[in-house]
Design an enzyme around this catalytic site. Sequence first.
Site, short mmCIF file in Angstrom:
data_model
loop_
_atom_site.label_atom_id
_atom_site.label_comp_id
_atom_site.label_asym_id
_atom_site.label_seq_id
_atom_site.Cartn_x
_atom_site.Cartn_y
_atom_site.Cartn_z
N CYS A 13 -52.58 14.14 -61.87
CA CYS A 13 -53.81 13.41 -62.18
C CYS A 13 -53.56 11.90 -62.24
CB CYS A 13 -54.43 13.95 -63.49
SG CYS A 13 -56.10 13.39 -63.77
N HIS B 204 -55.24 19.41 -62.00
CA HIS B 204 -54.28 19.77 -63.06
C HIS B 204 -53.71 21.17 -62.81
CE1 HIS B 204 -54.97 16.46 -65.95
NE2 HIS B 204 -56.14 16.39 -65.34
N GLU C 262 -51.51 22.62 -64.44
CA GLU C 262 -51.28 23.27 -65.74
C GLU C 262 -52.57 23.78 -66.38
OE1 GLU C 262 -51.59 20.11 -65.29
OE2 GLU C 262 -52.35 19.11 -67.08
#
Lengths: 204, 255
Positions: free
Chosen positions: A79, A186, A188
Site C-alpha cells: 500500500c 493489502h 494481509e
Amino acid sequence: MITIVDYGMGNLRSVQKAFELYYSKVRISSIPEDILSSDKVVLPGVGAFSRAMEELKKRSLVDPIAEIVKKGKPFLGICLGLQLLFEESEEGGRVAGLNILKGKVRRFKDLNGLKIPHMGWNKVRTTHYARRTTILNNIADGSYMYFVHSYYVEPEDKNIAVCRTDYGLSFTSGIQRDNIYAFQFHPEKSQCLGLRIIKNFVDM
Amino acid sequence: MLTKRIIPCLDVKDGRVVKGVKFLNLKDAGDPVEVAQVYDREAADEIIFLDITASFEKRNIMLDFVRRTAETVFMPLTVGGGIRNLDDIRDLLNAGTDKVSINTAAVKSPELIKKASEKFGSQCIVVAVDAKRCQGGKQIKWEIYINGGRTPTGIDALDWGKRVEDAGAGEILLTSMDMDGTKDGYDIELTRMFSENLDIPIIASGGAGNLEHLYKVLTDGKADAALAASIFHFREYSVKQVKEYLIKKGVEVRM
C-alpha cells in the site's frame, strides 16, 4: 529473519501475524541495524505520504531501506509502502519519496461518480511481466484483493507492472523490479489469496 | 470493477456477542473471535464490531478480543462504539483494527474527524450517522441522533454527511433508525441521497430482512456496501447465499 519496518504508522501486528503463518522469525522493528541484517524486509503502511516520509527520516530509516534494497534482499512494499518507493507524490503538495523507483504517485480524479477512496475488493489483472517472477504464483488473473487508497503509482518504466486494476482508469496495482516487490492492495487483508502472495514472498 | 461489499455486523458487550447468534458447531457462539472466523470462511468482505459496553472500565476487554480477532482473521475489521478521542483510536488501531467508526464524539467535537484523519489517514476513519426521518412539516428531512439513537441533535443528516466528508472521513456508515430492526428493508431514499451527494463510500445499515432488500439498497440505493446483522446471525441467510443471489441479479460481488 524477516523484518517489518515500523515507522509509527498503523498497526503492524496483523502484517506480522500473516507472515508468521509461513515463517517463524518475523520481527517488527524501527532499528536501522535490524533492517540491514535481515534476509527479507517488508515496508507496510497506511496513512499520509508526507507524514510517512517524515517518520522514516525521524527514525533514520531512509538510508537503511535504500541499502538493503541495493544488497538484493527480497523487499516487499504494501500500500503506502509501494507508493513511498517512488520519486514523489501529489499527496500534500509535492512530497519527495524514497526515490528507489522512477515515477510519480497521483491522486484519483474525475472518476465519473466513482467514490474516493477506492475502498474494497477489486480484481487484479496480471500482466505478462508477472511470469518472470514467482510472487504471483497460483494467483489467477482476475483475483480479488482488498484495496484502500486515494492515490496510485505511475511508474516511468511500464515493464515493472506485474498487475493492473481498473478503477475509473487502469492503474498499476503491483510491481516487481529485481528484488523489489510491491502492491497497492493489502495481501494481509485479502484472505486466502492475499496470504498466498505472502507465502510466495516468504518462499523466495 | 470494484465489488459491492457485504458486511456482517456484530454487537458486542463486555467482550461477548449479544443478540443470540445461532451458529451450529461453534464451541462458543458468544465469542466474537469465533463468530468472526465463521464470517471469514464465508468470504464476508469485512466485519464490523459495534461495542455497546456501557462501562468504561471494561474497555480493555474489547481491545483484547480485537487483538485476538486480528491475529486469526485476515480481512478488514472495523470497530465502533464509545470512541471519544485520538487515544481511543490509536489503541484500537494498535490492537489490529483497520478502521474505527465514530458517532457521538464526532458530533460533539467535529474537530476529532479532522485530527484523526490527519493523524491516522482517512482510510481508517468511518463516521457512523444514525438518521431518523422528521415527522410533520419540519425543515429538515432526516435528523441525526447520537448516544446510540437516544439523543436528537437538530442537525440535518445530509449536511452533516458533507461536513464529515470535508473533514476527512473515509467512509460513512449510514443507519436508518426508522428501518433498523424492522426487517422491512433499508431506507432506499436516504441511502441514495447520501450516495449521490457524497464522494466517499456509503455503507447502508438498518432494515435488512431478505435478499431483495440487499439487492435494492446496492442498486436503487446506490450503496457501496450493505451491512446486516440478524439475517446472518440467525442463519436465515449465509453471506454466500446473499452473494449468489446478487450475482444472479447482475450485481458484482466477490465470491
